[in-house]
Design a protein around this motif. Structure first.
Motif, PDB file in Angstrom:
ATOM      1  N   LYS A 120       0.825  -1.223   0.000  1.00  0.00           N
ATOM      2  CA  LYS A 120       0.000   0.000   0.000  1.00  0.00           C
ATOM      3  C   LYS A 120       0.852   1.264   0.000  1.00  0.00           C
ATOM      4  CE  LYS A 120      -4.218  -1.921   2.053  1.00  0.00           C
ATOM      5  NZ  LYS A 120      -5.198  -2.131   1.003  1.00  0.00           N
ATOM      6  N   ALA A 169      -7.301   9.223   0.200  1.00  0.00           N
ATOM      7  CA  ALA A 169      -7.288   9.635   1.609  1.00  0.00           C
ATOM      8  C   ALA A 169      -5.873  10.073   1.988  1.00  0.00           C
ATOM      9  CB  ALA A 169      -7.721   8.463   2.482  1.00  0.00           C
ATOM     10  N   VAL A 217      -8.191   5.618   9.845  1.00  0.00           N
ATOM     11  CA  VAL A 217      -8.134   4.247   9.328  1.00  0.00           C
ATOM     12  C   VAL A 217      -6.701   3.736   9.451  1.00  0.00           C
ATOM     13  CG1 VAL A 217      -8.534   2.809   7.290  1.00  0.00           C
ATOM     14  CG2 VAL A 217     -10.027   4.764   7.740  1.00  0.00           C
ATOM     15  N   LYS A 263      -4.161   0.841   8.147  1.00  0.00           N
ATOM     16  CA  LYS A 263      -4.068  -0.137   7.055  1.00  0.00           C
ATOM     17  C   LYS A 263      -2.719  -0.836   7.085  1.00  0.00           C
ATOM     18  CE  LYS A 263      -6.874   2.193   3.620  1.00  0.00           C
ATOM     19  NZ  LYS A 263      -7.152   2.247   2.196  1.00  0.00           N
ATOM     20  N   VAL A 290      -7.434  -3.882   7.410  1.00  0.00           N
ATOM     21  CA  VAL A 290      -7.888  -2.500   7.545  1.00  0.00           C
ATOM     22  C   VAL A 290      -8.815  -2.375   8.754  1.00  0.00           C
ATOM     23  CG1 VAL A 290      -9.215  -0.646   6.440  1.00  0.00           C
ATOM     24  CG2 VAL A 290      -7.735  -2.110   5.061  1.00  0.00           C
ATOM     25  N   VAL A 308     -11.234   0.471  10.513  1.00  0.00           N
ATOM     26  CA  VAL A 308     -11.813   1.809  10.404  1.00  0.00           C
ATOM     27  C   VAL A 308     -12.222   2.231  11.818  1.00  0.00           C
ATOM     28  CG1 VAL A 308     -13.644   3.203   9.359  1.00  0.00           C
ATOM     29  CG2 VAL A 308     -12.627   1.307   8.067  1.00  0.00           C
ATOM     30  N   GLU A 345      -6.640   9.200   6.738  1.00  0.00           N
ATOM     31  CA  GLU A 345      -7.849   9.986   6.984  1.00  0.00           C
ATOM     32  C   GLU A 345      -9.050   9.095   6.633  1.00  0.00           C
ATOM     33  OE1 GLU A 345      -9.849  13.518   4.208  1.00  0.00           O
ATOM     34  OE2 GLU A 345      -8.111  12.378   3.547  1.00  0.00           O
ATOM     35  N   ARG A 346     -10.116   9.180   7.428  1.00  0.00           N
ATOM     36  CA  ARG A 346     -11.311   8.393   7.106  1.00  0.00           C
ATOM     37  C   ARG A 346     -12.178   9.157   6.109  1.00  0.00           C
ATOM     38  NH1 ARG A 346     -15.836   6.053  11.319  1.00  0.00           N
ATOM     39  NH2 ARG A 346     -17.124   5.058   9.737  1.00  0.00           N
ATOM     40  N   GLU A 364     -19.345   3.312  -1.462  1.00  0.00           N
ATOM     41  CA  GLU A 364     -18.235   2.707  -2.188  1.00  0.00           C
ATOM     42  C   GLU A 364     -18.723   2.101  -3.496  1.00  0.00           C
ATOM     43  OE1 GLU A 364     -15.422   0.256   0.131  1.00  0.00           O
ATOM     44  OE2 GLU A 364     -16.478   1.049   1.872  1.00  0.00           O
ATOM     45  N   MET A 390     -14.517   5.538  -3.474  1.00  0.00           N
ATOM     46  CA  MET A 390     -15.562   6.059  -2.606  1.00  0.00           C
ATOM     47  C   MET A 390     -16.073   7.367  -3.198  1.00  0.00           C
ATOM     48  SD  MET A 390     -15.573   6.585   1.467  1.00  0.00           S
ATOM     49  CE  MET A 390     -15.621   4.911   1.978  1.00  0.00           C
ATOM     50  N   ILE A 434      -9.839   4.339  -2.780  1.00  0.00           N
ATOM     51  CA  ILE A 434      -9.595   3.688  -1.485  1.00  0.00           C
ATOM     52  C   ILE A 434      -8.415   2.731  -1.629  1.00  0.00           C
ATOM     53  CG2 ILE A 434     -10.557   2.017   0.152  1.00  0.00           C
ATOM     54  CD1 ILE A 434     -12.068   4.423   0.578  1.00  0.00           C
ATOM     55  N   GLU A 435      -8.400   1.991  -2.720  1.00  0.00           N
ATOM     56  CA  GLU A 435      -7.305   1.033  -2.938  1.00  0.00           C
ATOM     57  C   GLU A 435      -7.328   0.545  -4.383  1.00  0.00           C
ATOM     58  OE1 GLU A 435      -7.698  -2.837  -1.219  1.00  0.00           O
ATOM     59  OE2 GLU A 435      -9.769  -3.010  -1.859  1.00  0.00           O
TER      60      GLU A 435
HETATM   61  P1  AMP Z   1      -9.160  -1.771   1.524  1.00  0.00           P
HETATM   62  O1  AMP Z   1      -8.619  -3.147   1.823  1.00  0.00           O
HETATM   63  O2  AMP Z   1      -8.128  -0.690   1.471  1.00  0.00           O
HETATM   64  O3  AMP Z   1     -10.130  -1.776   0.376  1.00  0.00           O
HETATM   65  O4  AMP Z   1     -10.127  -1.434   2.742  1.00  0.00           O
HETATM   66  C1  AMP Z   1     -11.182  -2.275   3.093  1.00  0.00           C
HETATM   67  C2  AMP Z   1     -12.388  -1.445   3.438  1.00  0.00           C
HETATM   68  O5  AMP Z   1     -12.067  -0.537   4.500  1.00  0.00           O
HETATM   69  C3  AMP Z   1     -12.875  -0.574   2.303  1.00  0.00           C
HETATM   70  O6  AMP Z   1     -13.724  -1.269   1.448  1.00  0.00           O
HETATM   71  C4  AMP Z   1     -13.568   0.539   3.066  1.00  0.00           C
HETATM   72  O7  AMP Z   1     -14.862   0.132   3.469  1.00  0.00           O
HETATM   73  C5  AMP Z   1     -12.741   0.697   4.295  1.00  0.00           C
HETATM   74  N1  AMP Z   1     -11.750   1.787   4.121  1.00  0.00           N
HETATM   75  C6  AMP Z   1     -10.483   1.693   3.667  1.00  0.00           C
HETATM   76  N2  AMP Z   1      -9.893   2.899   3.627  1.00  0.00           N
HETATM   77  C7  AMP Z   1     -10.796   3.794   4.063  1.00  0.00           C
HETATM   78  C8  AMP Z   1     -10.792   5.226   4.262  1.00  0.00           C
HETATM   79  N3  AMP Z   1      -9.708   5.970   4.023  1.00  0.00           N
HETATM   80  N4  AMP Z   1     -11.917   5.800   4.737  1.00  0.00           N
HETATM   81  C9  AMP Z   1     -13.021   5.061   5.012  1.00  0.00           C
HETATM   82  N5  AMP Z   1     -13.091   3.715   4.858  1.00  0.00           N
HETATM   83  C10 AMP Z   1     -11.997   3.087   4.382  1.00  0.00           C
END
Ligand code: AMP
Ligand code: GLY
Length: 438
Positions: free
Chosen positions: A110, A125, A150, A152, A162, A164, A190-191, A196, A278, A287-288
């Motif tokens: 990441k 974010a 968040v 990660k 992850v 939250v 940052e959240r 999504e 998002m 987000i990723e």
């Molecule tokens: P990821 O593995 O990075 O996709 O994260 C898994 C889940 O965590 C995502 O589908 C989001 O629901 C939540 N998430 C990840 N990053 C954020 C963020 N910066 N703000 C809010 N929710 C997040």
């Protein structure tokens, strides 16, 4: 006529193989190792491979040679992150669709993906890289926000890396547990808030061609997005939150610049590319990135593609995406995942699955398998957490597709549970609700 090899055993792999088998160019789809559904799929055949990563790479190379495979598709992220494409290319097999190890870092690291997006000014974010628990504690304290934080993990964590958090205090409580489990390298982010959605593209190394249907996953176990996160309890598309224009914009202004930057770095990206997005008040943010199709999003996506997908992927392999003009079906598709009771925690295996033929006799209904196996005496049985992806397509729209899905899940639940004399499946009742709210 071509032989296609699909590596993996989930619903995503079943859906990819099912779609490719529809091409008149495709003679056979071999799944390694596949599941109880791929084994009986038209033009489908399962081949066992070793469970050990290095031996499985050797098995796959042998399979490509002995079966004269024309195109290999790698479904899941783990073999990609472990260098399966590099290994096969090194053996002289170049028609393998998926990124090599270096660009697969887009999902596996990441820090790497954050850095590339930062360089390109892509909206994401705000995050800080931390290399120790102490640095993470300082970052959490410094990130003065009342909106949450968040945490990660830097590396692959099968969707569990992850957390939250609603507040800095909660993040401070979680951080030690998190680094003990997933290692000290973390992003403190940052959240973001908003709905999504997922965008999928096909990269030939130079550009990304979008699957124009936006999709929405449902990660939590229970209705109303409650309960622990799972691999995904259902998905549908198109998601009204992201129109075709939004999807094209993501492909053109986010995904294509990323693969072009990777090419400049000598890390050419060929394969499926997945942007987890998002829709925030300030517009879509990333987000990723993942380096493969999403599961279960792949299942409704395949139902929505009208074009010959083998032709598309062959052109992508040849670096000729500019010749592709994909067509999509009107209407919508909705996938409801039927999981073993207890998943994502512990659950029983070996329970009977009944009713699939009956539901598939209804027009538009397709059931993709994940954790299923064919048993010599018992017939089809459960063998994993996520068992089936009931995925109807309706030209009418999402309401109709969802009605077809829930009629089918009820038939399968009743038939299976009657045979077992207990409840076989858990599934969410609210897949695609966000599309129907107004
Ligand atoms: P990821 O593995 O990075 O996709 O994260 C898994 C889940 O965590 C995502 O589908 C989001 O629901 C939540 N998430 C990840 N990053 C954020 C963020 N910066 N703000 C809010 N929710 C997040
Ligand atoms: N559906 C989410 C994923 O495949 O990661």
């Amino acid at each position: 006529m071509a032989k296609v090899l699909i590596i993996g055993s989930g619903g995503r792999e079943h859906a990819l193989g099912w779609k490719l088998a529809q091409s008149p160019h495709v003679e056979e789809v071999i799944y390694a190792p596949g599941n109880g559904g791929t084994e009986v799929e038209e033009k489908g055949r399962n081949v066992k491979i070793s469970k050990s990563s290095s031996q499985s790479f050797r098995d796959i190379a042998e399979l490509i040679a002995s079966e004269s495979i024309d195109l290999t598709i790698v479904g899941p992220e783990d073999p990609l992150a472990n260098g399966i494409v590099d290994y096969l290319n090194g053996k002289g097999y170049n028609r393998v669709f998926g990124p090599t190890m270096a660009p697969a870092k887009l999902e596996a690291d990441k820090f790497y993906s954050y850095q590339i997006m930062e360089e390109l000014g892509i909206q994401q974010a705000q995050s800080e890289f931390c290399y120790s628990t102490t640095e993470a504690i300082i970052a959490i304290t410094r990130m003065a926000t009342s909106k949450g934080i968040v945490i990660k993990a830097r590396g692959l964590a099968a969707g569990k890396g992850v957390v939250v958090c609603d507040s800095n205090n909660q993040a401070l409580e979680e951080i030690v547990k998190h680094t003990l489990k997933f290692g000290e390298d973390v992003l403190i982010a940052e959240r973001l808030f908003g709905q999504e959605f997922s965008v999928f593209g096909i990269s030939d190394g130079n550009q990304v061609y979008p699957i124009e249907i936006s999709l929405q996953d449902h990660k939590p176990q229970l209705d109303g997005d409650k309960g622990p996160n799972t691999g995904g309890m259902g998905a549908y598309g198109p998601a009204p939150i992201a129109s075709v224009d939004v999807v094209r914009d993501v492909a053109e202004n986010i995904m294509t610049p990323v693969v072009q930057r990777m090419k400049e770095r000598g890390e050419e990206y060929k394969g499926f590319l997945y942007a987890g997005m998002m829709m925030t008040k300030e517009g879509p943010k990333v987000i990723e990135f993942n380096v493969r199709f999403g599961d279960p999003e792949c299942q409704p996506a395949m139902m929505m593609i009208k074009s010959d997908f083998y032709e598309t992927l062959s052109l992508a392999m040849a670096g000729r995406l500019d010749e592709v003009d994909m067509e999509f079906n009107p209407g919508a598709s909705c996938c409801v995942v039927m999981a073993s009771v207890g998943y994502p925690g512990s659950y029983r295996k070996g329970l009977p699955i009944r009713g699939i033929e009956e539901v598939e006799s209804v027009e538009g209904v397709k059931v993709f398998h994940a954790g299923t196996a064919q048993h010599k005496h018992e017939g089809l049985i459960t063998s994993g957490g996520r068992v089936l992806g009931v995925t109807p397509y309706s030209p009418e729209g999402i309401k109709e597709a969802r009605e077809l899905a829930y009629s089918a899940t009820d038939v399968i639940q009743i038939a299976s549970s009657t045979s077992y004399r207990g409840t076989v499946f858990h599934f969410r009742r609210d897949i695609a609700s966000k599309a129907l709210e107004d």
